[in-house]
Design a protein around this motif. Structure first.
Motif: not given
Ligand SMILES: [Fe+2]
Ligand SMILES: [Fe+2]
Length: 138
Positions: A95-116
């Motif tokens: 959440x911090x990475x997204x809101x503070x760094x606007x790193x959308x790619x990090x969220x995408x990678x997390x969802x694909x390779x970690x959360x799923x």
């Protein structure tokens, strides 16, 4: 689509399956918005809104299972709880990475390779064993 509902095994307690279905729906919506991200402010805001929805849903999902485990003295509660806490910490860091760094790619990678892979494995193992136990009481 990030996760097809068929990829999530069904457990013995139906309310748990319903909670999982809702979560898959939300995470798929978030993933879709991320896939359509065009770097505009509007598109970023939509992603943040869905990310907040996802985080809230994960909190409720975990809390729901934890309350049942506590109520019925599930023998592996600390282990299951520990896994929930660990993943919640990861998502809050993201959440911090997204809101503070606007790193959308990090969220995408997390969802694909970690959360799923995590959610599929978690439902298949800990949630499945927990639901089998809970079935004796509810
Ligand atoms: Fe679960
Ligand atoms: Fe769980």
């Amino acid at each position: 689509m990030l996760i097809n509902t068929g990829e999530i095994p069904k457990v013995a307690v139906n309310q748990m399956n319903e909670v999982h279905d809702v979560e898959i729906d939300i995470v798929n919506k978030l993933f879709e918005k991320i896939s359509q991200y065009d770097e505009s402010e509007d598109s970023f805001k939509e992603i943040v809104k869905l990310f907040d929805e996802f985080l809230n849903d994960v909190i409720n999902h975990f809390r729901f299972e934890q309350e049942l485990m506590e109520k019925y003295n599930f023998f592996a509660y600390p282990m299951h709880r520990g896994e929930h806490d660990r993943v919640l910490y990861e998502i809050k860091s993201l959440e911090k990475v997204l809101k503070e760094k606007k790193d959308v790619k990090a969220v995408k990678d997390y969802l694909l390779y970690t959360f799923k892979p995590w959610i599929i494995n978690h439902v298949q193992t800990m949630d499945t064993v927990t639901a089998m136990y809970l079935l004796n009481f509810i």
